[in-house]
Scaffold this motif. Structure first.
Motif, short mmCIF file in Angstrom:
data_model
loop_
_atom_site.label_atom_id
_atom_site.label_comp_id
_atom_site.label_asym_id
_atom_site.label_seq_id
_atom_site.Cartn_x
_atom_site.Cartn_y
_atom_site.Cartn_z
N ASP A 45 0.93 -1.23 0.14
CA ASP A 45 0.02 -0.13 -0.01
C ASP A 45 0.75 1.20 0.05
N ASP A 46 1.93 1.06 0.34
CA ASP A 46 2.92 2.37 0.56
C ASP A 46 4.25 1.74 0.87
N TYR A 47 5.13 2.72 0.74
CA TYR A 47 6.77 2.35 1.17
C TYR A 47 7.34 3.55 1.84
N LEU A 48 8.44 3.11 2.55
CA LEU A 48 9.54 4.08 3.29
C LEU A 48 10.88 3.76 2.98
N PRO A 49 11.54 4.59 2.46
CA PRO A 49 13.06 4.27 2.20
C PRO A 49 13.73 4.52 3.65
N LYS A 50 14.69 3.08 4.09
CA LYS A 50 15.57 3.48 5.24
C LYS A 50 16.70 4.43 4.95
N PRO A 51 17.19 5.24 5.69
CA PRO A 51 16.78 5.52 7.22
C PRO A 51 15.55 6.27 7.21
N PHE A 52 14.61 6.36 7.98
CA PHE A 52 13.34 6.91 7.97
C PHE A 52 13.37 7.80 9.01
N ASN A 53 12.35 8.97 8.96
CA ASN A 53 11.94 9.62 10.24
C ASN A 53 10.75 8.92 10.97
N PRO A 54 10.81 8.81 12.34
CA PRO A 54 9.52 7.91 12.61
C PRO A 54 8.49 8.86 12.78
N ARG A 55 8.46 10.20 12.39
CA ARG A 55 7.26 10.79 12.16
C ARG A 55 6.74 10.61 11.00
N GLU A 56 7.63 10.38 9.81
CA GLU A 56 7.13 10.07 8.51
C GLU A 56 6.34 8.67 8.48
N LEU A 57 7.07 7.83 9.39
CA LEU A 57 6.34 6.61 9.36
C LEU A 57 4.99 6.53 10.01
N LEU A 58 4.80 7.30 10.95
CA LEU A 58 3.75 7.40 11.71
C LEU A 58 2.74 7.84 10.65
N ALA A 59 2.75 8.99 10.07
CA ALA A 59 2.06 9.84 8.97
C ALA A 59 1.74 8.86 8.06
N ARG A 60 2.59 7.88 7.50
CA ARG A 60 2.24 6.92 6.52
C ARG A 60 1.11 5.92 6.94
N ILE A 61 1.58 5.48 8.30
CA ILE A 61 0.60 4.62 8.63
C ILE A 61 -0.80 5.02 8.78
N LYS A 62 -0.93 6.29 9.39
CA LYS A 62 -2.20 6.70 9.74
C LYS A 62 -3.04 6.95 8.43
N ALA A 63 -2.28 7.43 7.34
CA ALA A 63 -2.84 7.68 5.96
C ALA A 63 -3.45 6.34 5.47
N ILE A 64 -2.78 5.20 5.52
CA ILE A 64 -2.79 4.04 5.01
C ILE A 64 -4.48 3.43 5.88
N LEU A 65 -4.31 3.62 7.32
CA LEU A 65 -5.63 3.31 8.05
C LEU A 65 -6.61 4.24 8.03
N ARG A 66 -6.41 5.29 7.36
CA ARG A 66 -7.66 5.98 7.43
C ARG A 66 -8.33 5.54 6.02
N ARG A 67 -7.46 5.15 4.97
CA ARG A 67 -8.10 4.63 3.93
C ARG A 67 -8.86 3.17 3.98
N THR A 68 -8.26 2.58 4.94
CA THR A 68 -8.97 1.06 5.11
C THR A 68 -9.94 0.92 6.31
N ASP A 69 -9.98 2.32 7.17
CA ASP A 69 -11.07 2.06 8.38
C ASP A 69 -12.38 1.92 7.93
#
Length: 241
Positions: free
Chosen positions: A99-123
């Motif tokens: 559903d999405d990707y994130l390159p390493k190394p990553f900012n934890p805030r960016e990871l959280l934002a990506r997770i929330k965006a996916i969850l909003r779409r699938t909620d």
């Protein structure tokens, strides 16, 4: 979401697993860690998860193989972690259903934002199908059953759609014959802007074309508009489910 989302973090690096799970738990989520595909399968068999954060490079079954297997089952959304600069892994991951990707190394805030965006779409409180939720949609030679997320051809054969494919298709169906830019499609499907030179939408369009076009190399349904973007060139009939 009404309850705390439960995230499964699959990465063979103990420090990354620990750091990600701690950060997610500090930000209102439940998080469970697995070091490889075998441990992931064991946890999936005994628990409910809303999303998987999945590393590509793992010993044993790698992340791409896991993504292909889980996407084929039409299950949990997947956010893939790829090594910095490994565009091939990122593209393949999106093509096989991530559903999405994130390159390493990553900012934890960016990871959280990506997770929330996916969850909003699938909620379920914000249906992935948007205005088409609960509807049956006819276009060209296809019928889309939005409740089951399957495409049905003229012979009755069904094709299951991944969450990302389903979201992209419903966005196009809701805006049939309109030209949508890559930035617009990224915003509508992922809730974020595309970084420069990002090919996420192009790869998702290619994957969807392989499912609905008679000849994906000469598409007639999802057409490319030069200097514009993409458009669904078909009439759409929406019926009640």
């Amino acid at each position: 979401m009404n309850e705390m989302p439960h995230i499964l973090v699959v990465d063979d690096h103990r420090e990354i697993r620990a750091a990600v799970t701690r950060y997610l738990e500090k930000n209102g989520m439940r998080a469970t860690a697995a070091q490889d595909a075998a441990e992931m399968d064991a946890k999936l068999a005994t628990g409910h998860f809303d999303l998987i954060v999945l590393d590509v490079m793992m010993p044993g079954e790698d992340g791409l193989s896991v993504c292909r297997r889980l996407s084929g089952e039409g299950g949990i959304p997947i956010l893939m972690l790829t090594a910095l600069g490994q565009d091939t892994d990122r593209i393949v991951g999106l093509e096989i259903g991530a559903d999405d990707y994130l390159p390493k190394p990553f900012n934890p805030r960016e990871l959280l934002a990506r997770i929330k965006a996916i969850l909003r779409r699938t909620d379920h409180s914000e249906p992935l199908a948007g205005r088409l939720a609960g509807k049956t949609v006819r276009f060209a030679q296809w019928v889309l059953d939005s409740d089951r997320r399957v495409l049905i051809d003229g012979t009755g054969q069904e094709t299951a759609l991944t969450g990302a494919d389903f979201k992209l298709l419903t966005v196009l169906l809701e805006r049939a014959r309109l030209v949508l830019s890559r930035d617009q499609l990224m915003d509508l499907t992922a809730g974020r802007r595309a970084p420069p030179l990002d090919r996420t939408i192009d790869n998702q369009i290619s994957r969807l074309r392989r499912k609905i076009e008679q000849d994906p190399m000469q598409p007639r349904l999802i057409i490319t508009v030069r200097n514009g973007g993409y458009s669904l060139a078909a009439d759409v009939e929406v019926m009640d489910g």
